[in-house]
Design a protein around this motif. Structure first.
Motif, short mmCIF file in Angstrom:
data_model
loop_
_atom_site.label_atom_id
_atom_site.label_comp_id
_atom_site.label_asym_id
_atom_site.label_seq_id
_atom_site.Cartn_x
_atom_site.Cartn_y
_atom_site.Cartn_z
N GLN A 109 0.83 -1.20 0.00
CA GLN A 109 0.00 0.00 0.00
C GLN A 109 0.87 1.26 0.00
N ALA A 110 1.93 1.24 0.79
CA ALA A 110 2.84 2.39 0.84
C ALA A 110 3.50 2.61 -0.52
N PHE A 111 3.80 1.52 -1.21
CA PHE A 111 4.40 1.63 -2.54
C PHE A 111 3.45 2.37 -3.49
N GLY A 112 2.17 1.98 -3.48
CA GLY A 112 1.19 2.63 -4.34
C GLY A 112 1.10 4.12 -4.06
N THR A 113 1.14 4.47 -2.79
CA THR A 113 1.10 5.88 -2.40
C THR A 113 2.31 6.63 -2.93
N ARG A 114 3.49 6.03 -2.80
CA ARG A 114 4.71 6.68 -3.31
C ARG A 114 4.66 6.85 -4.83
N MET A 115 4.11 5.86 -5.53
CA MET A 115 4.01 5.96 -6.99
C MET A 115 3.11 7.13 -7.38
N LYS A 116 2.00 7.30 -6.67
CA LYS A 116 1.09 8.41 -6.99
C LYS A 116 1.78 9.75 -6.77
N GLN A 117 2.57 9.84 -5.73
CA GLN A 117 3.25 11.09 -5.42
C GLN A 117 4.38 11.39 -6.42
N ALA A 118 4.84 10.37 -7.12
CA ALA A 118 5.96 10.57 -8.05
C ALA A 118 5.54 11.27 -9.34
N GLY A 119 4.25 11.44 -9.55
CA GLY A 119 3.79 12.16 -10.72
C GLY A 119 3.94 11.41 -12.03
N VAL A 120 3.81 10.08 -12.01
CA VAL A 120 4.00 9.30 -13.23
C VAL A 120 2.72 9.16 -14.06
N GLU A 121 1.58 9.53 -13.50
CA GLU A 121 0.31 9.29 -14.19
C GLU A 121 0.24 9.88 -15.60
N PRO A 122 0.69 11.11 -15.83
CA PRO A 122 0.61 11.63 -17.21
C PRO A 122 1.37 10.76 -18.23
N PHE A 123 2.47 10.16 -17.80
CA PHE A 123 3.24 9.32 -18.71
C PHE A 123 2.50 8.01 -19.02
N LEU A 124 1.73 7.52 -18.03
CA LEU A 124 1.03 6.25 -18.20
C LEU A 124 -0.11 6.35 -19.20
N LEU A 125 -0.56 7.55 -19.47
CA LEU A 125 -1.67 7.74 -20.40
C LEU A 125 -1.20 8.02 -21.82
N GLY A 126 0.10 8.11 -22.03
CA GLY A 126 0.63 8.36 -23.37
C GLY A 126 0.45 7.18 -24.30
N GLU A 127 0.54 7.45 -25.58
CA GLU A 127 0.32 6.43 -26.61
C GLU A 127 1.29 5.25 -26.48
N ARG A 128 2.56 5.57 -26.28
CA ARG A 128 3.56 4.50 -26.16
C ARG A 128 3.33 3.66 -24.91
N ALA A 129 3.01 4.31 -23.80
CA ALA A 129 2.75 3.60 -22.55
C ALA A 129 1.53 2.69 -22.71
N GLN A 130 0.52 3.18 -23.40
CA GLN A 130 -0.68 2.37 -23.61
C GLN A 130 -0.38 1.15 -24.48
N SER A 131 0.51 1.33 -25.43
CA SER A 131 0.92 0.22 -26.28
C SER A 131 1.66 -0.84 -25.46
N VAL A 132 2.54 -0.40 -24.57
CA VAL A 132 3.27 -1.34 -23.71
C VAL A 132 2.29 -2.06 -22.79
N LEU A 133 1.32 -1.34 -22.25
CA LEU A 133 0.32 -1.96 -21.38
C LEU A 133 -0.48 -3.02 -22.14
N GLY A 134 -0.88 -2.71 -23.35
CA GLY A 134 -1.61 -3.69 -24.16
C GLY A 134 -0.77 -4.92 -24.45
N SER A 135 0.51 -4.73 -24.73
CA SER A 135 1.42 -5.86 -24.98
C SER A 135 1.58 -6.70 -23.72
N TYR A 136 1.68 -6.05 -22.58
CA TYR A 136 1.82 -6.76 -21.30
C TYR A 136 0.58 -7.61 -21.03
N ALA A 137 -0.59 -7.03 -21.28
CA ALA A 137 -1.84 -7.79 -21.11
C ALA A 137 -1.90 -8.96 -22.09
#
Length: 176
Positions: A23-51
């Motif tokens: 749970q603490a890890f998830g909180t630290r990730m949110k504070q790191a400001g990575v969300e905008p990068f996760l919504l990018g086209e390349r990130a979405q492509s990687v997520l789809g490949s991972y799935a």
């Protein structure tokens, strides 16, 4: 996205380690400001490949792939829980739907995992970890599925080394 997924995948392999740490890890990730990068086209492509990779493991669920499929699915779900809306592109959504369908298809008869392999922090909504319910498998069949071969059916107790030793695990009372 690739690096973030690797971190979440490692989190999904934590097993019985401290749930508060996850749970603490998830909180630290949110504070790191990575969300905008996760919504990018390349990130979405990687997520789809991972799935899609997770779906392939799920298709091997009756043998050696179910544990890895569960880890993939939990990694994506933990990421989605920490960053709602991260599965946003059409391809990523379709990949997740296919992944879930593959997990459901094999859920009645996957090779079970030992209790210690299930993340202690995983909520019951991550149903894939607790399949099949109840486990009705002897240790020899378990070994045959994992290693795709005969472990010496003529030798009594030859599959006992596959037991994890946890009295609450299905393998504790499973026949040899």
């Amino acid at each position: 996205m690739d690096a973030v997924l690797k971190v979440y995948a490692a989190l999904a392999r934590w097993g019985t380690r401290d749930p508060a740490e996850a749970q603490a890890f998830g909180t630290r990730m949110k504070q790191a400001g990575v969300e905008p990068f996760l919504l990018g086209e390349r990130a979405q492509s990687v997520l789809g490949s991972y799935a899609s990779d997770g779906e392939l493991y799920a298709l091997r669920g009756r043998t050696d792939g179910y544990l890895t499929a569960c880890q993939h699915r939990t990694a994506v779900q933990a990421l989605q829980d920490d960053f709602p809306g991260v599965v946003s592109s059409a391809w990523a959504v379709e990949s997740m739907d296919d992944f879930d369908e593959a997990l459901r298809d094999v859920a009645d008869d996957p090779t079970p995992m030992h209790r210690g392999q299930i993340p202690s922090w995983a909520p019951k909504s991550h149903w894939w970890w607790w399949q099949p319910e109840p486990v009705a498998m002897d240790m020899r069949e378990f070994g045959d599925r994992l290693y795709a071969g005969d472990l010496g059916r003529g030798e009594p107790g030859s599959a006992d080394w596959l037991r994890c030793g946890d009295k609450k695990c299905w393998c504790y009372t499973a026949p040899g």
